[in-house]
Design a protein around this motif. Sequence first.
Motif, PDB file in Angstrom:
ATOM      1  N   PRO A 181      -3.985   0.736   2.628  1.00 54.28           N
ATOM      2  CA  PRO A 181      -3.393   0.833   1.719  1.00 54.28           C
ATOM      3  C   PRO A 181      -2.696   2.400   1.919  1.00 54.28           C
ATOM      4  O   PRO A 181      -2.215   2.859   0.771  1.00 54.28           O
ATOM      5  CB  PRO A 181      -4.254   1.405   0.576  1.00 54.28           C
ATOM      6  N   PHE A 182      -3.549   3.380   2.736  1.00 52.73           N
ATOM      7  CA  PHE A 182      -3.199   4.481   2.268  1.00 52.73           C
ATOM      8  C   PHE A 182      -1.946   4.843   3.885  1.00 52.73           C
ATOM      9  O   PHE A 182      -1.633   6.061   4.261  1.00 52.73           O
ATOM     10  CB  PHE A 182      -4.349   5.671   2.608  1.00 52.73           C
ATOM     11  N   LYS A 204       1.575   7.381   3.261  1.00 55.48           N
ATOM     12  CA  LYS A 204       1.615   8.544   2.212  1.00 55.48           C
ATOM     13  C   LYS A 204       2.799   9.253   2.964  1.00 55.48           C
ATOM     14  O   LYS A 204       3.011  10.013   1.429  1.00 55.48           O
ATOM     15  CB  LYS A 204      -0.201   8.636   2.551  1.00 55.48           C
ATOM     16  N   GLU A 216       6.135  10.912  -0.823  1.00 57.26           N
ATOM     17  CA  GLU A 216       6.019  12.837  -0.691  1.00 57.26           C
ATOM     18  C   GLU A 216       8.043  13.893  -1.065  1.00 57.26           C
ATOM     19  O   GLU A 216       8.647  12.703  -1.227  1.00 57.26           O
ATOM     20  CB  GLU A 216       6.203  13.424   0.820  1.00 57.26           C
ATOM     21  N   VAL A 271       8.939  11.166  -7.263  1.00 58.98           N
ATOM     22  CA  VAL A 271       8.082  11.057  -8.646  1.00 58.98           C
ATOM     23  C   VAL A 271       8.768   9.958  -9.795  1.00 58.98           C
ATOM     24  O   VAL A 271       9.591   9.536  -9.336  1.00 58.98           O
ATOM     25  CB  VAL A 271       8.089  13.080  -9.588  1.00 58.98           C
ATOM     26  N   SER A 290      -2.035   0.273 -12.772  1.00 59.93           N
ATOM     27  CA  SER A 290      -1.634  -0.228 -11.262  1.00 59.93           C
ATOM     28  C   SER A 290      -0.375   0.610 -10.839  1.00 59.93           C
ATOM     29  O   SER A 290      -0.581   0.625  -9.146  1.00 59.93           O
ATOM     30  CB  SER A 290      -1.633  -1.938 -10.961  1.00 59.93           C
ATOM     31  N   GLN A 332       0.181   3.762 -11.453  1.00 60.52           N
ATOM     32  CA  GLN A 332       0.206   4.595 -11.616  1.00 60.52           C
ATOM     33  C   GLN A 332      -0.855   4.689  -9.515  1.00 60.52           C
ATOM     34  O   GLN A 332      -0.332   5.736  -9.391  1.00 60.52           O
ATOM     35  CB  GLN A 332      -0.637   5.311 -12.195  1.00 60.52           C
ATOM     36  N   ARG A 333      -1.769   4.069  -9.745  1.00 59.47           N
ATOM     37  CA  ARG A 333      -2.388   4.130  -8.597  1.00 59.47           C
ATOM     38  C   ARG A 333      -1.720   3.314  -7.095  1.00 59.47           C
ATOM     39  O   ARG A 333      -1.737   4.434  -5.973  1.00 59.47           O
ATOM     40  CB  ARG A 333      -3.636   3.098  -8.503  1.00 59.47           C
ATOM     41  N   TYR A 386       0.222   6.409  -5.931  1.00 58.11           N
ATOM     42  CA  TYR A 386      -0.487   7.680  -5.297  1.00 58.11           C
ATOM     43  C   TYR A 386      -0.893   7.524  -4.241  1.00 58.11           C
ATOM     44  O   TYR A 386      -0.739   8.277  -3.495  1.00 58.11           O
ATOM     45  CB  TYR A 386      -2.161   8.325  -5.922  1.00 58.11           C
ATOM     46  N   ASN A 387      -1.124   5.968  -4.267  1.00 57.06           N
ATOM     47  CA  ASN A 387      -0.974   4.961  -2.427  1.00 57.06           C
ATOM     48  C   ASN A 387       0.324   5.853  -1.954  1.00 57.06           C
ATOM     49  O   ASN A 387      -0.248   5.349  -0.262  1.00 57.06           O
ATOM     50  CB  ASN A 387      -1.431   3.922  -2.783  1.00 57.06           C
ATOM     51  N   MET A 414       3.212   9.544  -4.337  1.00 55.12           N
ATOM     52  CA  MET A 414       4.006  10.048  -5.396  1.00 55.12           C
ATOM     53  C   MET A 414       3.256  10.316  -6.060  1.00 55.12           C
ATOM     54  O   MET A 414       2.540  10.591  -6.146  1.00 55.12           O
ATOM     55  CB  MET A 414       5.109   8.861  -5.540  1.00 55.12           C
ATOM     56  N   GLN A 415       4.112  11.373  -6.998  1.00 49.93           N
ATOM     57  CA  GLN A 415       3.217  11.809  -8.640  1.00 49.93           C
ATOM     58  C   GLN A 415       4.035  10.866  -9.655  1.00 49.93           C
ATOM     59  O   GLN A 415       5.246  10.212  -9.108  1.00 49.93           O
ATOM     60  CB  GLN A 415       4.333  13.023  -8.440  1.00 49.93           C
ATOM     61  N   VAL A 416       3.412  11.159 -11.093  1.00 47.69           N
ATOM     62  CA  VAL A 416       3.277  10.127 -11.723  1.00 47.69           C
ATOM     63  C   VAL A 416       3.776  10.849 -13.034  1.00 47.69           C
ATOM     64  O   VAL A 416       3.242  12.033 -13.400  1.00 47.69           O
ATOM     65  CB  VAL A 416       2.208   8.870 -12.028  1.00 47.69           C
TER      66      VAL A 416
END
Lengths: 325, 325, 325
Positions: free
Chosen positions: A27-28, A31, A35, A38, A53, A55-56, A59-60, A63-65
């Motif tokens: 998943p990561f 990552k 970077e 958003v 889902s 948002q997660r 994040y994985n 990104m920011q949300v």
Amino acid sequence: MKKFTSVQDVPNLPQWLQEAKALKANPFAHKSLGENKVLGLVFFNPSLRTRMSMQRAAYNLGMQVMVLNVGQDSWQLEWEEGTVMNGTAQEHVKEAVPVMAQYCDIIGVRSFPGLKDREADYAEGVLNKFLQHSPVPIISLESATSHPLQGFADLLTIDENKQKAKPRVVLSWAPHPKALPQAVPNAFVEWMRAGEVDLVVTHPEGYELAPQIIGDTPVIYEQERAFEGADFIYAKNWSSYREYGKILSQSPDWTITEAKMALTNGARFMHCLPIRRNVIATDGVVDNSLVIPQAENRLWTAQLVLKKLLEETSSIPWGPPALLL
Amino acid sequence: MKKFTSVQDVPNLPQWLQEAKALKANPFAHKSLGENKVLGLVFFNPSLRTRMSMQRAAYNLGMQVMVLNVGQDSWQLEWEEGTVMNGTAQEHVKEAVPVMAQYCDIIGVRSFPGLKDREADYAEGVLNKFLQHSPVPIISLESATSHPLQGFADLLTIDENKQKAKPRVVLSWAPHPKALPQAVPNAFVEWMRAGEVDLVVTHPEGYELAPQIIGDTPVIYEQERAFEGADFIYAKNWSSYREYGKILSQSPDWTITEAKMALTNGARFMHCLPIRRNVIATDGVVDNSLVIPQAENRLWTAQLVLKKLLEETSSIPWGPPALLL
Amino acid sequence: MKKFTSVQDVPNLPQWLQEAKALKANPFAHKSLGENKVLGLVFFNPSLRTRMSMQRAAYNLGMQVMVLNVGQDSWQLEWEEGTVMNGTAQEHVKEAVPVMAQYCDIIGVRSFPGLKDREADYAEGVLNKFLQHSPVPIISLESATSHPLQGFADLLTIDENKQKAKPRVVLSWAPHPKALPQAVPNAFVEWMRAGEVDLVVTHPEGYELAPQIIGDTPVIYEQERAFEGADFIYAKNWSSYREYGKILSQSPDWTITEAKMALTNGARFMHCLPIRRNVIATDGVVDNSLVIPQAENRLWTAQLVLKKLLEETSSIPWGPPALLL
């Protein structure tokens, strides 16, 4: 790819299914891709799976949300051209969307249909206004007539659980106390037709889906006959397309029961959730179903969609060249 | 430790108090612990301190956070087994919780009591359903009958401010215009009994706390007599347990005043906040109290709880082995 | 600089304009500055641009963000001193603000005026209570009588688009169906007077802005005459200051039209958004305006304000020395 609003935005579906599985295993791994990026999530309607889902998934990917609940956190929007805006709407979509797009690298938007005016709903006014006015990629978080993130997760779930190359998949209408959109069954039919499955649809007369969606998919009006030989039963309620937005039946005869599941080829039960237990399907059917892993796949398919959009677009206009992908 | 819902989840309380102080001195020392981890906060009721202190605690540990306001952002939930879900509830907790748990590494949940049915409230239906259906750790953000994050912060505040090894601590009922839960006084009694303090409870007759909570703790019905020799006065309103959920008194005779504080051993005043000034306690009492540093400790105790859960669980099921702690 | 609530908090405006442009060219150059820092955004009123631009600005600087919608997510607040709090307000600002300040490094707050009591609104009770009770820097996200983040973005937009050293800028009242605050026109006048522009204000009689704001700025009651020679037309509705909060006119004669724009020196049209099309200004005027880049500048000015506050304050009290800037 500059948007994700339909299966037609996917250039190579088998490859995307493989890549979604790869993300699920790792998943990561990407990552750094998100970077300084958003994701904006704009909700005109409530959401649990889609909200969390997405948002997660963001994040994985690093990104920011930002989440915006329109009409609750923010202003009422105007959609029509040329209106004299002296009513309740405070801001025109022609300003709201380009402005949001300046603060976000990708925008997701959820907007349900009114179920009063078929032509208006199928014109996809809200989604199309976002597409028209946004310089950054748009993701449909469920529009008036489709829910592509759900269709993608459904196809992945079937792909992971199938016992034969081309499983028999039955989409069955089921009763519900409220008039629901056709977005999920429409998306399901579209994604199944694009995938490698043998699709059959069953529903009471009057519940025929839009002709441009259903195409030449076989429709069987006797539910139990449709279930014969099925490898997957996908249940969903929807309101009538023909008598638009109407509830024509609430008959419990269409509830999915264990007895009906016994008519199938050991089929797995699926539903997009939220599901009304003992209305759509009995407890016994839901308890022995794929609904939880199916919901998990909302995460991996969302993450792949974000990954593709991050990879294929330079996104935010003001990003200096060195920082663009 | 797979959950934090009570003082009984803490294996070694003196050590936890020391570790909370260490986090306070060095908030960002464990920032890699929460990498790739997401905290989900599910609110059925409003929150300021809990909402913000949990978010901050997660950020200090390098986690990301998703907040869900149920019934506002999301769907109405069904809690009962076997229901025919043709009413207002759209989703059963048996689906909602496992689904959320697939998107989060740790879930916090806040749900207040109805104060109508004592047996139902003390059965902790909501919290227990989350515990039952979640594969990931659950944190109580205040349940129907307890508020362990508050109790832990209270004990830390007393530990930091005590002038003797075993201070005399008085929990005093105080008036309030609305019927409030017993969650905070219950948690306070539980945490004080687990810590090193000499606890006394004072309240009007009829406000006795649940016997399983109060145990052999001395109860004094004359507030002023109870205050004699006190090192800490902890004020809180609650509704009656005996005549469940009822307001038996709103007498200003029980308001904490400077005159009453003068009867103590120079006691420090505490309250969990929000506090109604000049109802629970006079301005002069609140202005010279520990309420602000007590609220700060909500952050450090929350951060320690998250840290412990991150350390002791492999959390999210789909994380590949190399990424698990 | 310990706060940002007015143009008077800016020590060197020309330099700030240059630094905002530098951030715009290189948004992620200061990403380590916000490490381990959290921005709290407290909304008593709805927001789109402010909410999203502040979040994005914080993310660009490496900060995390917590959003609190007061009265929706959280408790009702009490503002008066000495009140017996037995009404609807559950928490006093004297507790709420210091508590939030313990969880945040910087706090932004938005609170609109009541438009009933001029003296109360111009006393800026909410903003001043936050300033009084917060140990961490406060940013006004629009207060009862000013909107400095908007004024700063407006000045930057004019600075970027001007064709001469000292452009002629006209602030024009325009009609609107609702009574609106004077916050935006007040801020605009303040920032223009602090910048290098030749400012003129035009409005119907009775719409005079507060004398302490308008100072010696020329006011012209004939809109078309005011437009002559203008380089920028900034439209905004506001309710009367003299007959406080009243709507004295809704005359479409004051709507900004293309014909009126033709009277100017090729002026660019500006508005803070949200704008009611064909009420404030016609579609043709809005479609050929600076409103979208003007809204983009909300991001860069917000980011500069955050950057300055991060640089010039040690912020959160509990941060250990080594981690303070």
